[in-house]
Every structure is written in structure tokens, then in C-alpha cells.
Design a protein around this motif. Structure first.
Motif, PDB file in Angstrom:
ATOM      1  N   UNK A  44      41.640  42.953  48.058  1.00 20.53           N
ATOM      2  CA  UNK A  44      42.407  42.365  46.901  1.00 20.53           C
ATOM      3  C   UNK A  44      42.956  41.162  47.328  1.00 20.53           C
ATOM      4  N   UNK A  45      43.143  40.418  46.258  1.00 21.65           N
ATOM      5  CA  UNK A  45      43.717  39.161  46.100  1.00 21.65           C
ATOM      6  C   UNK A  45      45.191  39.179  45.591  1.00 21.65           C
ATOM      7  N   UNK A  46      46.279  38.988  46.199  1.00 21.82           N
ATOM      8  CA  UNK A  46      47.638  39.152  45.888  1.00 21.82           C
ATOM      9  C   UNK A  46      48.126  37.700  45.838  1.00 21.82           C
ATOM     10  N   UNK A  47      48.934  37.456  44.719  1.00 20.31           N
ATOM     11  CA  UNK A  47      49.921  36.071  44.562  1.00 20.31           C
ATOM     12  C   UNK A  47      51.268  36.333  45.736  1.00 20.31           C
ATOM     13  N   UNK A  53      45.542  39.824  41.285  1.00 17.27           N
ATOM     14  CA  UNK A  53      45.023  38.978  40.271  1.00 17.27           C
ATOM     15  C   UNK A  53      43.567  38.760  40.503  1.00 17.27           C
ATOM     16  N   UNK A  54      43.225  39.360  41.680  1.00 20.83           N
ATOM     17  CA  UNK A  54      41.643  39.293  41.892  1.00 20.83           C
ATOM     18  C   UNK A  54      41.357  40.149  42.943  1.00 20.83           C
ATOM     19  N   UNK A 113      50.321  45.818  39.785  1.00 28.23           N
ATOM     20  CA  UNK A 113      49.130  45.770  38.514  1.00 28.23           C
ATOM     21  C   UNK A 113      49.762  44.915  37.269  1.00 28.23           C
ATOM     22  N   UNK A 114      50.971  44.251  37.405  1.00 30.65           N
ATOM     23  CA  UNK A 114      51.577  43.520  36.380  1.00 30.65           C
ATOM     24  C   UNK A 114      50.712  42.810  35.708  1.00 30.65           C
ATOM     25  N   UNK A 138      47.304  42.776  30.639  1.00 33.44           N
ATOM     26  CA  UNK A 138      46.688  41.981  29.522  1.00 33.44           C
ATOM     27  C   UNK A 138      45.277  42.684  29.242  1.00 33.44           C
ATOM     28  N   UNK A 139      44.705  42.844  30.522  1.00 26.69           N
ATOM     29  CA  UNK A 139      43.159  43.181  30.632  1.00 26.69           C
ATOM     30  C   UNK A 139      42.810  44.779  30.733  1.00 26.69           C
TER      31      UNK A 139
END
Length: 228
Positions: free
Chosen positions: A35-38, A44-45, A122-123, A127-128
Motif C-alpha cells: 500500500x502507498x500511504x500519505x 492513496x495507491x 480509506x478517507x 470519492x471513488x
């Protein structure tokens, strides 16, 4: 297109590259993923480490979204909703599952998320997100959810008619049993005689007895014996 859905019961995150159609997926492949996390720990990816079994033609729809790309040097598929580098990369314990159709086209990816992710992980994907279709409720002892098939109703109606027919026959036999039984006379053409009812219960009782009769010859012999 790029859409997501989440199954909290199984902690499964689904990534879709095409519109869902029942029965379209024909087989699956499994590969390591991350997982890509901010900086706030929000997803987010994601990345999937591929091998030589996956051809570029199989990634046709997976690479259509603007931020998705293939790292050819590492053989890694990168799926993301924003053009940014991750603040943290979280390797998954379970392999990602790639769904493919009969034409070997990758349709989507399923990933099992770690249990210790923050509540708002998952915030950024909201939108997706699309809603998963609800499964039909199991039939329990409560109210019936599904109406019975027509065939079942017909069979029940048929059995109900047969039960009513048997009930009529039982009633007919009961009426015949209630009638006085007939005494059949012997001989051809004889008719049955129906017993006549006896006297009422409150009538005067009739006394009956036996009387012995003596013949005339015996009486004479007895009279002569008395004279001598």
C-alpha cells in the motif's frame, strides 16, 4: 475507470478497472503487493510486483487511469489516485489477487488490508468508492422473504384437493356405518330385510316362562294306577 470497494468483514479492498459484470472473471493470479500511504497514514495507491507471466497486453485497462503506470525496470504495477510519492509503503502479508477474463485481461485487484490501519485509512478513496451489492438474507424461522415458486403452489393445491377428496370419502363411509345393517336373505333374488325397531324402553315389561305338557296316554296309565 478506477473504482474501489471495501468489505469490512474480510478487510478486503477491491480495485476495479472495468465495470462489474457477473461471471466475467475466468481465473486469478496472485502476486506480492504493498500500500502507498500519505503522511497521515491514508491510502492513496498500491503496487503489485509482477513477473514474466503478465504481458503488457494483459494490463490494457489497468493502465488506462491517468495516474496508473508500469515500472518496467522493477516489473511493478502502480495504481494510485494522485500523482505523488508515498510517505510510507506498507507491505501486505497476503498476496494480492488479480482477476482476469477469458481474454487474459486484468479486470481488478483484491487486497487484504492490515488490521492496524488507522480508522480514516480509506478517507482519500471515498470519492471513488462504490457500494457492494447486498447478499440475499437467509431464510430463517421468521417471516418468509421469498415467495414460493409457482410449481410448489400448484403441488400444494393438488395435495389439498386430494385431502379434501379423502375427507369426503371418509364422511361417506361414516354415514354408511351409522345406518342399520341389513340381513341378506338366502336364495337368488332375495332382498335384504331391515330389522324393525323394538319396543320403547319405557313400555311394560313382558313376562315369559316354560310350560310342560303331558300326553293323553300317559294320563290314563297314571289314573288306572291310582284306582288299583
Amino acid at each position: 475507470m478506477l473504482n474501489f470497494s471495501y468489505d469490512p468483514e474480510n478487510r478486503a479492498l477491491y480495485i476495479y478497472f472495468v465495470e462489474l459484470e457477473a461471471g466475467r472473471a475466468a481465473y486469478v493470479l496472485e502476486y506480492p503487493a504493498a500500500l502507498w500511504l500519505d503522511r497521515n497514514g491514508r491510502i492513496f495507491g498500491a503496487t503489485v510486483d509482477l513477473d514474466d507471466e503478465v504481458l503488457l497486453s494483459m494490463l490494457e485497462v489497468a493502465l488506462e487511469p491517468i495516474h496508473n503506470w508500469l515500472d518496467g525496470e522493477r516489473g511493478r504495477l502502480i495504481v494510485r489516485i494522485a500523482d505523488e510519492e508515498p510517505a510510507q509503503i506498507r507491505r501486505l502479508d497476503s498476496s494480492a489477487i488479480l482477476d482476469l477474463d477469458r481474454d487474459d485481461l486484468i479486470l481488478g485487484i483484491e487486497m487484504e488490508l492490515p488490521a492496524d490501519l488507522p480508522a480514516d485509512a480509506l478517507e482519500r478513496l471515498q470519492p471513488f468508492m462504490i457500494e457492494l451489492e447486498a447478499e440475499p438474507e437467509a431464510i430463517s424461522d421468521g417471516p418468509v422473504v421469498f415467495a414460493p415458486p409457482i410449481e410448489t403452489a400448484d403441488e400444494d393445491g393438488e395435495f389439498a384437493d386430494e385431502d379434501a377428496e379423502f375427507a369426503d370419502e371418509d364422511a361417506e363411509f361414516a354415514d354408511e356405518d351409522a345406518k342399520p345393517s341389513a340381513v341378506i336373505a338366502a336364495g337368488p333374488g332375495a332382498q335384504a330385510a331391515v330389522p324393525q325397531p323394538g319396543p320403547p324402553l319405557d313400555a311394560t315389561p313382558i313376562k315369559a316362562g316354560f310350560v310342560a305338557l303331558v300326553g293323553e296316554a300317559e294320563c290314563r296309565q297314571e289314573h288306572l294306577a291310582q284306582r288299583t
